[in-house]
Design a protein around this motif. Structure first.
Motif, PDB file in Angstrom:
ATOM      1  N   LEU A  73     -20.584  -6.177  20.409  1.00 16.23           N
ATOM      2  CA  LEU A  73     -21.956  -5.959  20.869  1.00 16.23           C
ATOM      3  C   LEU A  73     -22.262  -4.464  20.979  1.00 16.23           C
ATOM      4  CD1 LEU A  73     -24.405  -7.677  21.789  1.00 16.23           C
ATOM      5  CD2 LEU A  73     -23.533  -7.490  24.122  1.00 16.23           C
ATOM      6  N   GLU A  74     -21.228  -3.651  21.149  1.00 14.56           N
ATOM      7  CA  GLU A  74     -21.391  -2.205  21.257  1.00 14.56           C
ATOM      8  C   GLU A  74     -20.991  -1.489  19.965  1.00 14.56           C
ATOM      9  OE1 GLU A  74     -19.203  -0.967  24.664  1.00 14.56           O
ATOM     10  OE2 GLU A  74     -20.287  -2.283  26.046  1.00 14.56           O
ATOM     11  N   SER A  75     -20.848  -2.235  18.883  1.00 13.47           N
ATOM     12  CA  SER A  75     -20.416  -1.649  17.612  1.00 13.47           C
ATOM     13  C   SER A  75     -21.413  -0.616  17.099  1.00 13.47           C
ATOM     14  CB  SER A  75     -20.243  -2.753  16.567  1.00 13.47           C
ATOM     15  OG  SER A  75     -20.013  -2.216  15.288  1.00 13.47           O
ATOM     16  N   GLU A  76     -20.884   0.390  16.409  1.00 13.91           N
ATOM     17  CA  GLU A  76     -21.760   1.366  15.766  1.00 13.91           C
ATOM     18  C   GLU A  76     -22.478   0.764  14.567  1.00 13.91           C
ATOM     19  OE1 GLU A  76     -19.570   4.846  14.826  1.00 13.91           O
ATOM     20  OE2 GLU A  76     -19.094   5.330  16.922  1.00 13.91           O
ATOM     21  N   SER A  77     -21.960  -0.337  14.063  1.00 14.90           N
ATOM     22  CA  SER A  77     -22.628  -1.052  12.981  1.00 14.90           C
ATOM     23  C   SER A  77     -23.714  -1.940  13.565  1.00 14.90           C
ATOM     24  CB  SER A  77     -21.626  -1.911  12.201  1.00 14.90           C
ATOM     25  OG  SER A  77     -22.292  -2.875  11.402  1.00 14.90           O
ATOM     26  N   ASN A  78     -24.967  -1.646  13.234  1.00 15.71           N
ATOM     27  CA  ASN A  78     -26.067  -2.466  13.754  1.00 15.71           C
ATOM     28  C   ASN A  78     -25.922  -3.919  13.344  1.00 15.71           C
ATOM     29  OD1 ASN A  78     -27.333  -0.268  14.982  1.00 15.71           O
ATOM     30  ND2 ASN A  78     -28.525   0.227  13.148  1.00 15.71           N
ATOM     31  N   GLY A  79     -25.455  -4.160  12.114  1.00 11.72           N
ATOM     32  CA  GLY A  79     -25.305  -5.530  11.654  1.00 11.72           C
ATOM     33  C   GLY A  79     -24.273  -6.293  12.461  1.00 11.72           C
ATOM     34  N   THR A  80     -23.142  -5.651  12.764  1.00 10.67           N
ATOM     35  CA  THR A  80     -22.105  -6.304  13.556  1.00 10.67           C
ATOM     36  C   THR A  80     -22.583  -6.545  14.981  1.00 10.67           C
ATOM     37  OG1 THR A  80     -20.369  -5.285  12.218  1.00 10.67           O
ATOM     38  CG2 THR A  80     -19.726  -6.119  14.377  1.00 10.67           C
ATOM     39  N   ALA A  81     -23.270  -5.554  15.550  1.00 12.43           N
ATOM     40  CA  ALA A  81     -23.798  -5.732  16.905  1.00 12.43           C
ATOM     41  C   ALA A  81     -24.802  -6.878  16.950  1.00 12.43           C
ATOM     42  CB  ALA A  81     -24.442  -4.438  17.380  1.00 12.43           C
ATOM     43  N   ARG A  82     -25.619  -6.964  15.914  1.00 13.39           N
ATOM     44  CA  ARG A  82     -26.599  -8.044  15.853  1.00 13.39           C
ATOM     45  C   ARG A  82     -25.905  -9.396  15.744  1.00 13.39           C
ATOM     46  NH1 ARG A  82     -31.302  -8.553  11.210  1.00 13.39           N
ATOM     47  NH2 ARG A  82     -31.915 -10.704  11.721  1.00 13.39           N
ATOM     48  N   ALA A  83     -24.874  -9.491  14.901  1.00 15.27           N
ATOM     49  CA  ALA A  83     -24.126 -10.744  14.765  1.00 15.27           C
ATOM     50  C   ALA A  83     -23.455 -11.121  16.074  1.00 15.27           C
ATOM     51  CB  ALA A  83     -23.093 -10.611  13.645  1.00 15.27           C
ATOM     52  N   ALA A  84     -22.953 -10.131  16.811  1.00 16.91           N
ATOM     53  CA  ALA A  84     -22.307 -10.408  18.089  1.00 16.91           C
ATOM     54  C   ALA A  84     -23.310 -10.930  19.111  1.00 16.91           C
ATOM     55  CB  ALA A  84     -21.621  -9.149  18.605  1.00 16.91           C
ATOM     56  N   ALA A  85     -24.494 -10.317  19.162  1.00 20.50           N
ATOM     57  CA  ALA A  85     -25.520 -10.805  20.084  1.00 20.50           C
ATOM     58  C   ALA A  85     -25.875 -12.250  19.777  1.00 20.50           C
ATOM     59  CB  ALA A  85     -26.755  -9.911  19.986  1.00 20.50           C
ATOM     60  N   ARG A  86     -26.058 -12.532  18.516  1.00 25.34           N
ATOM     61  CA  ARG A  86     -26.401 -13.898  18.104  1.00 25.34           C
ATOM     62  C   ARG A  86     -25.289 -14.872  18.477  1.00 25.34           C
ATOM     63  NH1 ARG A  86     -27.415 -13.953  12.000  1.00 25.34           N
ATOM     64  NH2 ARG A  86     -25.146 -13.969  11.966  1.00 25.34           N
ATOM     65  N   ALA A  87     -24.025 -14.457  18.257  1.00 28.26           N
ATOM     66  CA  ALA A  87     -22.889 -15.321  18.574  1.00 28.26           C
ATOM     67  C   ALA A  87     -22.823 -15.621  20.066  1.00 28.26           C
ATOM     68  CB  ALA A  87     -21.593 -14.655  18.110  1.00 28.26           C
ATOM     69  N   LEU A  88     -23.078 -14.624  20.901  1.00 27.82           N
ATOM     70  CA  LEU A  88     -23.053 -14.854  22.346  1.00 27.82           C
ATOM     71  C   LEU A  88     -24.134 -15.848  22.753  1.00 27.82           C
ATOM     72  CD1 LEU A  88     -22.450 -11.175  23.483  1.00 27.82           C
ATOM     73  CD2 LEU A  88     -20.868 -13.086  23.795  1.00 27.82           C
TER      74      LEU A  88
END
Length: 711
Positions: A73-88
């Protein structure tokens, strides 16, 4: 107020098939909030994304999995952070709203990530207690800004609106906020659609929970949204408008009836067909009469349904007879209008004799229409109530029909006619769906020996139907037969047999005895947690000793590689029907990775070839891909729900489920905008072309082949 846009009269997904300059950019093929996540958003962090995918697929049962998601969720990659938010959000755990709200409150965070976090917050607390919902709504209200980027504003507005308010005071507060936000900025089409969908969510919740709550302050905003340039926004706004218990003005009515977009006129017909007091109002009758002659089939379907619900008893059935026989010769893809009208021709019609004559004439068409059995079959069922003798005389032709779908209709008719001889014959039909229909039509009159015989079959729908009929019976042979059927259905364990095994266990719990507990002990450690838990409950009840389940867990399908997902962005699935029609599907591999990949893997393997679209509901969906042509039989293991920001607009593809995380390989295609399915059913793809072809599909139509090609 909100800014007007140039007219866009193409349906949202037909744009992709060639509406010229109106077509949306390739990166955002669907209406809605944030554009779908793509491989380009994840460049440089494919490893981080795949770690998120794996933790999400397991539903994060461990601290390590949760740490993976929170770190991402704190990744520097916006795409990864977005995927993490969605997963949560997909975990639907209220306590996870807190870290998601922290992301929302960070103005430096990427707008798309914050939009995903907003949606995830709402998904997390959707079933939370009232105090948690109250606090979450207040927190979201504090971060909404009409000046935010459109995708963020739209997602925030929808998220606030779809959380059930704690009380009517908070419901009024949310409505006031929506009105205030609309007037505070010039919103583009994304913002306008977000507002319209937000009001629709809000009204569906508050209409049920707080029927006395006054929604009238929303009317000026709905009027504004309903007169804008974008047809999708107008349609959603009308859908929300009809939930406000206040009749339309003459000017509003004329505008809706003259709207160039069928989706808007369809929503108008649904409004006209809604209950507005004890009897239909003059404006409702006027609108429905106009809709019955509309050039668009989707509008006529809604008008027919509205006439049945609001006008049939007082105004008669002549319009239904005309629609059933298509007197006007209007285009009727898939006979959808006629089928809706035939179902409304009951003996309650003032013109019952004329209705019966029309039904007899339609039934008589069967011999000359070996593949077009749909109208005659529907008419046969309706005729049983009008003229049982005529229906009985026609019934043998349906019993002998080559199509099992036609024979299923024959079973329904035979049940209504109480023709036990034909029902006995149909319970031995080669097709399991015909057998099931005969069993359900026969009901409690079905002889126990014939019901028990169905337990020897492998098809889940038969096991479920037979189990239901045995619950209230006491013959000694029942419990052993159920146990044997359970053993067969469990070897090997297949996730998609859950419903059948649960049905067998539930009936065993009713008719079994403590002496059978040793037969159930192996199921205490079944792979399927639902089966193990039910077995433990039954054994505990029989023995009087608290018995715990120790399930081993269902297997998961292999997760895709990043390369496989990325390749799907450049691929389409071309569906060719047995009659020659064709439509083209693109998937959303980074929005719904496990379901998109499963569909494309099955398509490449030819697993859909020769299967049918077994369920067709006019103005709703077509559903298919079942190996047994019914909703209970799927393919192998389950995939999980992958719910996100993408809405169920016309032409989107979803996965069929029977409870959370029970996708079994069956798919459905939305025939119209079905936004009531949002946040409950996964969207994994969309039509690139061919929505008209899909609307011509009839129940039982065969998928000749699906080919996966490059774009």
């Amino acid at each position: 107020m909100v800014r007007r846009l140039l007219p866009v009269l193409c349906a949202p997904l037909v744009l992709l098939a060639g509406c010229g300059e109106a077509a949306p950019p390739a990166a955002s093929p669907l209406p809605g909030d944030a554009p779908p996540l793509t491989a380009a958003d994840l460049v440089g962090d494919s490893v981080g994304y795949l770690a998120v995918l794996a933790a999400e697929d397991r539903r994060a049962p461990t601290r390590a999995d949760m740490a993976t998601l929170l770190d991402a969720l704190e990744s520097e990659s916006n795409g990864t952070a977005r995927a993490a938010a969605r997963a949560l959000g997909r975990l639907e755990r209220p306590e996870l709203a807190e870290p998601l709200l922290e992301v929302l409150g960070d103005p430096a965070a990427d707008a798309s990530t914050r939009a995903e976090a907003a949606n995830a917050v709402a998904q997390s607390v959707r079933a939370a207690d009232p105090d948690t919902r109250r606090e979450t709504i207040a927190a979201l209200l504090s971060v909404v800004s009409p000046e935010s980027p459109p995708e963020l504003f739209a997602a925030l507005a929808r998220s606030v609106a779809r959380i059930p308010p704690a009380d009517d005071t908070q419901a009024t507060q949310v409505a006031g906020a929506l009105v205030s936000w609309a007037g505070a900025a010039d919103h583009d089409v994304t913002g306008r659609l977000g507002l319209a969908r937000a009001i629709l969510h809000h009204r569906r919740i508050t209409q049920r929970a707080y029927p006395e709550y006054d929604a009238a302050p929303l009317l000026p905003l709905l009027e504004e949204l309903g007169t804008g340039a974008d047809a999708v926004v107008r349609g959603v706004a009308v859908g929300a408008r009809r939930t406000v218990n206040q009749p339309p003005s003459d000017i509003e009515g004329q505008r809706l009836l003259d709207d160039p977009a069928p989706t808007v006129r369809r929503e108008a017909m649904m409004w006209a067909g809604a209950r507005q007091g004890d009897s239909a109002q003059p404006w409702q009758l006027e609108w429905l009469r106009a809709g019955l002659n509309d050039e668009a089939a989707e509008v006529r379907i809604a008008a027919v349904q509205g006439w049945i619900g609001r006008a049939r008893e007082t105004e008669g059935c002549q319009p239904l007879i005309a629609a059933a026989t298509n007197e006007a010769g209007l285009s009727d893809p898939g006979d959808a209008v006629a089928l809706a009208a035939i179902g409304g021709l009951t003996p309650a019609c003032a013109e019952a004799g004329e209705a019966a004559d029309a039904l007899r004439a339609i039934v008589s068409e069967l011999p000359g229409a070996p593949t077009a059995w749909h109208r005659p079959a529907a008419a046969l069922i309706a005729l049983t109530a009008h003229h049982p003798e005529a229906a009985s005389a026609a019934l043998p032709a349906f019993v002998e029909h080559d199509s099992p779908f036609a024979r299923t209709a024959a079973a329904t008719a035979a049940g209504r006619l109480e023709d036990d001889d034909l029902l006995r014959r149909l319970t031995s039909d080669p097709d399991a769906n015909v057998r099931e229909a005969a069993l359900r039509a026969w009901g409690e009159r079905a002889p126990t020996e014939l019901v028990l015989a169905q337990l020897e079959r492998p098809e889940p729908q038969l096991l479920q139907a037979a189990s239901a009929l045995l619950e209230s019976r006491s013959e000694p042979a029942i419990a052993p037969a159920l146990l044997d059927a359970l053993d067969r259905a469990s070897s090997p364990v297949r996730a998609t047999m859950r419903d059948a095994r649960v049905a067998l266990l539930e009936t065993l719990g009713e008719v079994g005895s403590p002496e059978s507990h040793t037969r159930l002990e192996p199921y205490l450690s079944d792979d399927d947690p639902a089966v193990a838990a039910l077995a433990a409950s039954i054994v505990s009840g029989w023995s009087g000793v608290d018995t715990s389940a120790q399930p081993t867990g269902l297997p998961s399908l292999p997760l895709p590689s990043f390369a496989e997902l990325a390749a799907l962005e450049d691929s389409v699935a071309v569906v060719t029907m047995a009659g020659g029609d064709r439509f083209v599907i693109a998937t959303l591999p980074f929005e719904a990775p496990t379901n998109a990949v499963r569909f494309m893997r099955m398509a490449r393997a030819g697993e859909f070839d020769g299967l049918t679209w077994h369920r067709v509901v006019p103005n709703f969906v077509v559903q298919g891909g079942s190996p047994y042509a019914n909703e209970y039989a799927g393919h192998g293991d389950y995939t999980r729900d992958e719910i996100g920001l993408v809405g169920h607009f016309a032409g989107t593809l979803g996965v069929s489920t029977r409870g959370r995380d029970t996708a079994d390989g069956q798919v459905f295609i939305n025939l119209v905008d079905n936004l009531r399915l949002d946040h409950d059913y996964t969207v994994f793809g969309y039509l690139v072309e061919g929505l008209d072809a899909v609307r011509r599909v009839r129940a039982g139509d065969v998928i000749e082949r699906i080919e996966v090609r490059g774009r």
